[in-house]
Scaffold this motif. Sequence first.
Motif, PDB file in Angstrom:
ATOM      1  N   ALA A 279      29.705   0.059   1.708  1.00 45.95           N
ATOM      2  CA  ALA A 279      30.513   0.380   0.723  1.00 45.95           C
ATOM      3  C   ALA A 279      31.557   1.319   1.561  1.00 45.95           C
ATOM      4  O   ALA A 279      32.766   0.903   1.314  1.00 45.95           O
ATOM      5  N   SER A 280      31.367   2.272   2.235  1.00 47.82           N
ATOM      6  CA  SER A 280      32.146   3.312   2.162  1.00 47.82           C
ATOM      7  C   SER A 280      32.329   3.419   4.039  1.00 47.82           C
ATOM      8  O   SER A 280      33.191   3.914   4.723  1.00 47.82           O
ATOM      9  N   GLY A 281      31.522   2.447   5.249  1.00 49.58           N
ATOM     10  CA  GLY A 281      32.204   2.256   6.231  1.00 49.58           C
ATOM     11  C   GLY A 281      30.588   3.203   7.870  1.00 49.58           C
ATOM     12  O   GLY A 281      31.419   3.997   7.924  1.00 49.58           O
ATOM     13  N   ARG A 282      30.155   4.228   6.051  1.00 50.26           N
ATOM     14  CA  ARG A 282      30.066   4.951   6.874  1.00 50.26           C
ATOM     15  C   ARG A 282      28.215   4.976   7.338  1.00 50.26           C
ATOM     16  O   ARG A 282      27.573   3.836   6.433  1.00 50.26           O
ATOM     17  N   ARG A 283      27.657   5.359   8.453  1.00 48.98           N
ATOM     18  CA  ARG A 283      26.535   4.884   8.226  1.00 48.98           C
ATOM     19  C   ARG A 283      25.377   5.439   7.774  1.00 48.98           C
ATOM     20  O   ARG A 283      25.692   6.953   6.278  1.00 48.98           O
ATOM     21  N   ALA A 284      24.399   4.314   6.735  1.00 52.65           N
ATOM     22  CA  ALA A 284      23.719   4.267   6.057  1.00 52.65           C
ATOM     23  C   ALA A 284      22.683   5.391   5.352  1.00 52.65           C
ATOM     24  O   ALA A 284      22.081   5.728   6.155  1.00 52.65           O
ATOM     25  N   GLY A 285      22.283   5.707   3.933  1.00 55.73           N
ATOM     26  CA  GLY A 285      21.561   6.584   4.162  1.00 55.73           C
ATOM     27  C   GLY A 285      21.100   8.863   4.830  1.00 55.73           C
ATOM     28  O   GLY A 285      22.269   8.848   4.894  1.00 55.73           O
ATOM     29  N   THR A 286      20.184   8.957   4.680  1.00 51.89           N
ATOM     30  CA  THR A 286      20.001  10.208   5.414  1.00 51.89           C
ATOM     31  C   THR A 286      18.370  10.564   5.958  1.00 51.89           C
ATOM     32  O   THR A 286      18.191   9.433   5.559  1.00 51.89           O
ATOM     33  N   ASP A 287      18.830  11.350   6.706  1.00 51.73           N
ATOM     34  CA  ASP A 287      17.444  11.692   7.484  1.00 51.73           C
ATOM     35  C   ASP A 287      15.966  12.653   6.896  1.00 51.73           C
ATOM     36  O   ASP A 287      15.493  12.867   7.335  1.00 51.73           O
ATOM     37  N   GLU A 288      17.035  13.004   6.052  1.00 50.38           N
ATOM     38  CA  GLU A 288      16.224  13.805   5.994  1.00 50.38           C
ATOM     39  C   GLU A 288      15.636  13.497   3.685  1.00 50.38           C
ATOM     40  O   GLU A 288      15.542  11.920   3.078  1.00 50.38           O
ATOM     41  N   GLY A 289      14.551  13.608   3.447  1.00 47.91           N
ATOM     42  CA  GLY A 289      13.661  13.292   2.225  1.00 47.91           C
ATOM     43  C   GLY A 289      12.303  12.929   3.124  1.00 47.91           C
ATOM     44  O   GLY A 289      11.668  13.154   3.325  1.00 47.91           O
ATOM     45  N   THR A 290      11.528  11.843   1.923  1.00 42.49           N
ATOM     46  CA  THR A 290      10.155  11.735   1.578  1.00 42.49           C
ATOM     47  C   THR A 290       9.981  10.727   1.915  1.00 42.49           C
ATOM     48  O   THR A 290      10.261   9.461   1.142  1.00 42.49           O
ATOM     49  N   ALA A 291       9.008  10.614   2.738  1.00 40.15           N
ATOM     50  CA  ALA A 291       8.371   8.347   2.498  1.00 40.15           C
ATOM     51  C   ALA A 291       6.538   8.996   2.311  1.00 40.15           C
ATOM     52  O   ALA A 291       5.659   9.407   2.971  1.00 40.15           O
ATOM     53  N   THR A 292       6.531   8.358   1.551  1.00 33.28           N
ATOM     54  CA  THR A 292       4.554   8.504   0.923  1.00 33.28           C
ATOM     55  C   THR A 292       3.929   7.514   1.090  1.00 33.28           C
ATOM     56  O   THR A 292       4.796   6.149   0.131  1.00 33.28           O
ATOM     57  N   HIS A 293       2.363   6.715   1.976  1.00 28.59           N
ATOM     58  CA  HIS A 293       2.706   5.784   2.548  1.00 28.59           C
ATOM     59  C   HIS A 293       1.210   6.368   1.582  1.00 28.59           C
ATOM     60  O   HIS A 293       0.295   7.066   1.579  1.00 28.59           O
ATOM     61  N   HIS A 294       0.916   4.873   0.751  1.00 22.76           N
ATOM     62  CA  HIS A 294      -0.407   4.811   0.084  1.00 22.76           C
ATOM     63  C   HIS A 294      -0.884   3.560   0.330  1.00 22.76           C
ATOM     64  O   HIS A 294      -0.548   2.356   0.224  1.00 22.76           O
ATOM     65  N   THR A 295      -2.770   3.778   0.353  1.00 26.15           N
ATOM     66  CA  THR A 295      -3.702   2.550   0.771  1.00 26.15           C
ATOM     67  C   THR A 295      -4.821   3.025   0.238  1.00 26.15           C
ATOM     68  O   THR A 295      -4.832   3.483  -1.181  1.00 26.15           O
ATOM     69  N   ASP A 296      -5.062   1.072   0.734  1.00 25.50           N
ATOM     70  CA  ASP A 296      -6.855   1.386  -0.501  1.00 25.50           C
ATOM     71  C   ASP A 296      -6.265   1.260  -1.516  1.00 25.50           C
ATOM     72  O   ASP A 296      -7.431   2.348  -2.757  1.00 25.50           O
ATOM     73  N   ILE A 297      -5.678   0.910  -2.114  1.00 21.84           N
ATOM     74  CA  ILE A 297      -5.137   0.735  -3.604  1.00 21.84           C
ATOM     75  C   ILE A 297      -5.986  -0.231  -4.688  1.00 21.84           C
ATOM     76  O   ILE A 297      -6.416   0.224  -5.815  1.00 21.84           O
ATOM     77  N   ILE A 298      -6.800  -1.280  -4.393  1.00 20.82           N
ATOM     78  CA  ILE A 298      -7.342  -1.876  -4.381  1.00 20.82           C
ATOM     79  C   ILE A 298      -8.675  -1.370  -4.175  1.00 20.82           C
ATOM     80  O   ILE A 298      -9.026  -1.249  -3.442  1.00 20.82           O
ATOM     81  N   GLY A 299      -9.228  -1.423  -5.682  1.00 22.07           N
ATOM     82  CA  GLY A 299     -10.599  -0.766  -5.608  1.00 22.07           C
ATOM     83  C   GLY A 299     -10.900   0.799  -5.685  1.00 22.07           C
ATOM     84  O   GLY A 299     -11.966   1.191  -5.879  1.00 22.07           O
ATOM     85  N   ARG A 300      -9.210   1.687  -5.827  1.00 23.46           N
ATOM     86  CA  ARG A 300      -9.898   2.900  -6.134  1.00 23.46           C
ATOM     87  C   ARG A 300     -10.311   3.579  -7.657  1.00 23.46           C
ATOM     88  O   ARG A 300     -10.188   4.151  -7.776  1.00 23.46           O
ATOM     89  N   ALA A 301     -10.008   2.317  -8.602  1.00 25.46           N
ATOM     90  CA  ALA A 301     -10.291   2.463 -10.180  1.00 25.46           C
ATOM     91  C   ALA A 301     -11.248   1.449 -10.625  1.00 25.46           C
ATOM     92  O   ALA A 301     -11.151   0.161 -10.520  1.00 25.46           O
ATOM     93  N   GLU A 302     -12.487   1.829 -10.617  1.00 27.66           N
ATOM     94  CA  GLU A 302     -13.643   0.828 -11.147  1.00 27.66           C
ATOM     95  C   GLU A 302     -13.358   0.536 -12.689  1.00 27.66           C
ATOM     96  O   GLU A 302     -13.327   1.810 -13.708  1.00 27.66           O
ATOM     97  N   PRO A 303     -13.585  -0.940 -13.298  1.00 21.61           N
ATOM     98  CA  PRO A 303     -13.443  -0.763 -14.418  1.00 21.61           C
ATOM     99  C   PRO A 303     -15.255   0.008 -15.204  1.00 21.61           C
ATOM    100  O   PRO A 303     -15.820  -0.198 -14.412  1.00 21.61           O
ATOM    101  N   SER A 304     -15.122  -0.047 -15.941  1.00 18.17           N
ATOM    102  CA  SER A 304     -15.905   0.525 -17.109  1.00 18.17           C
ATOM    103  C   SER A 304     -16.529  -0.936 -17.724  1.00 18.17           C
ATOM    104  O   SER A 304     -15.851  -2.383 -17.625  1.00 18.17           O
ATOM    105  N   ALA A 305     -17.971  -0.879 -18.369  1.00 18.08           N
ATOM    106  CA  ALA A 305     -18.267  -2.221 -19.134  1.00 18.08           C
ATOM    107  C   ALA A 305     -17.201  -2.860 -19.839  1.00 18.08           C
ATOM    108  O   ALA A 305     -17.180  -3.824 -20.188  1.00 18.08           O
ATOM    109  N   LYS A 306     -16.883  -1.928 -20.759  1.00 13.63           N
ATOM    110  CA  LYS A 306     -15.116  -1.850 -21.689  1.00 13.63           C
ATOM    111  C   LYS A 306     -14.417  -2.063 -21.117  1.00 13.63           C
ATOM    112  O   LYS A 306     -13.396  -2.370 -22.366  1.00 13.63           O
ATOM    113  N   ARG A 307     -13.761  -0.821 -20.702  1.00 11.51           N
ATOM    114  CA  ARG A 307     -12.553  -0.995 -20.431  1.00 11.51           C
ATOM    115  C   ARG A 307     -12.172  -1.127 -18.794  1.00 11.51           C
ATOM    116  O   ARG A 307     -12.694  -0.651 -18.096  1.00 11.51           O
TER     117      ARG A 307
END
Length: 142
Positions: A27-55
């Motif tokens: 859109a602007s012809g300038r370099r996109a984005g910024t070098d400032e900010g945060t990237a948060t990497h989450h792993t092991d999502i599957i299996g993180r919360a065990e279902p109970s017998a009913k819920r």
Amino acid sequence: MTEDTTPPGRGATTGGPTRDPATEDRASGRRAGTDEGTATHHTDIIGRAEPSAKRPGAAVVHEDETTKIVVFEFDEGQEMPDHAAFHPILVQLLKGSVEFGLPDRTLELHTGEVLHLTAKLRHRVRALEPTTLTITMLLPRS
């Protein structure tokens, strides 16, 4: 003697300036984005919360001022009855399949699919097999 005054990232060829999409914003012809900010990497999502017998099991994966991600683990046949979120949400199936009930229809969602819901839209979920899904709540900026 000629001095090259072509700005960085611009070509000096005769058909006009060339653009390098890797270093410029479309859109602007300038370099996109910024070098400032945060990237948060989450792993092991599957299996993180065990279902109970009913819920289904639930666990918060990530939370900040604009986003909350919750993982849900369902055993086959487990349900979440009619409910709604105050904010828009993204539902992403990481594993399994669910019957996803909306006011006007029922969808069958499978691994790898994403569903967007607007704020306060009533819905219900029933697992057709063991399932892991995430809900990403899109929170307003304060």
